[in-house]
Scaffold this motif. Structure first.
Motif: not given
Ligand SMILES: Cc1cc2nc3c(=O)[nH]c(=O)nc-3n(C[C@H](O)[C@H](O)[C@H](O)COP(=O)(O)OP(=O)(O)OC[C@H]3O[C@@H](n4cnc5c(N)ncnc54)[C@H](O)[C@@H]3O)c2cc1C
Length: 321
Positions: A11, A14, A32-35, A42, A46, A53, A86, A115, A118, A161, A275-276, A289
């Protein structure tokens, strides 16, 4: 148990957006989210940093972006399971079983939005680092800028960062020192320029040498020169180590542990999409985005491909709501 149309794993931004989009298209969906809290990077890494963007949002903090995504998600019927990790995804007779540390749920399709997995911050690499981190003297990300108000802060790192945080801290801290072991920074040129034209005191090429009480000593790289100043807090921005776990047998992943995706965001397993930040393909950019667009692609592709037993809602969002 009656199977769902779609289970989304993760969660982060994306996953939250993907769930909304799937619900809007008429799919029954669970995330389903582990946290214990939704929002991914985000929200957890942060929450107070400004993001510039995201389409339609000139500037938004990580925490407000999460709030907005949850508000958008609340418009559709969904289930959100927090604090469940998961561990295994299996497919039998066209139906996926998604097993967590607490239960097993079934769905016709699965979308991985895990993403970077962990996340664990890279350390400064000093002897008493854990003690200093427990005392709050060393941090790896900022959850509240208030903690840095009026403080002397040293930021270690050379990427976006470290540069972004230095600029954010400059507004609240007494002094900000940015320390990088190389002369050139790895961040966006525009951010480097902003730092160079700010009150942030830049020390390059320097590395950590010693910390006694509040007295920080830096050592110049390949030199005997050193530099001392007083600090209250250290922020280490050396990036993150990730532990990507392969959740399904025979799932094709690239060398960085990300799941290989085709142009419709499907993995090599039929019905298992990604995705993501968890996805990989030539030219992949780990940005939100991009991830939001990938989620839309994945959900539209799976709604076409998988046979759902109810009519799917199509068209533009304005005609659906
Ligand atoms: C300091 C910093 C600044 C950034 N600034 C920008 C910015 O300005 N613009 C931008 O576009 N991007 C930025 N990014 C990148 C952006 O944060 C990531 O691209 C974005 O968070 C990806 O989203 P996501 O949902 O794919 O993954 P994540 O945000 O990583 O979320 C994944 C989720 O899946 C959960 N998860 C993982 N494994 C499991 C499992 N087995 N079971 C259940 N849950 C699980 C995790 O706990 C997490 O909550 C930045 C990143 C950082 C570190």
């Amino acid at each position: 148990m009656q199977e769902l149309d779609l289970i989304i794993v993760g969660a982060g931004p994306v996953g939250l957006y993907a769930a909304f989009y799937a619900g809007m298209r008429g799919l029954s969906v669970a995330i389903i989210e582990s946290a214990q809290v939704p929002g991914g990077q985000p929200q957890n890494l942060y929450p107070e940093k400004l993001i510039y963007d995201i389409a339609g949002l000139p500037a938004v903090t990580g925490a407000d972006l999460t709030k907005n995504l949850l508000e958008q998600l609340a418009q559709i019927s969904h289930r959100l399971f927090l604090g469940e990790s998961v561990q295994k995804i299996e497919k039998e007779e066209g139906i996926f079983s998604v097993t967590t540390d607490k239960s097993t749920r079934r769905a016709k399709g699965v979308l991985l939005t895990t993403g970077a997995g962990l996340l664990k911050p890279r350390k400064l690499g000093i002897d008493n680092e854990e003690t200093l981190a427990n005392e709050g003297k060393i941090s790896y990300f900022i959850t509240s800028l208030k903690e840095f108000e009026g403080k002397n802060v040293a930021v270690f790192g050379g990427g976006d960062s470290a540069l972004d945080w230095s600029l954010m801290l400059e507004k609240v801290a007494k002094n900000v020192h940015l320390v990088h072991r190389r002369t050139a920074f790895r961040g966006h040129e525009i951010t480097v320029d902003r730092v160079m034209n700010s009150n942030v005191q830049v020390h390059t090429p320097y590395t950590f040498s010693n910390l006694i009480e509040n007295e920080l000593e830096l050592k110049k790289v390949k030199s005997e020169e050193s530099l001392n100043f007083s600090i209250d807090k250290i922020l280490v921005n050396y990036g993150f180590l990730t532990n990507q776990v392969t959740l399904a047998e025979n799932l094709e992943v690239s060398r960085n542990g990300r799941v290989k995706a085709d142009s419709m965001m499907q993995s090599n397993i039929d019905g298992l999409y990604v995705a993501g930040d968890a996805s990989d393909y030539p030219g992949k950019m780990p940005l939100m985005s991009v991830g939001f667009g990938e989620a839309v692609h994945a959900i539209n592709a799976m709604t076409k491909k998988l046979e759902f037993d109810h009519p799917l809602r199509g068209g533009h969002s304005s005609s659906i709501f």
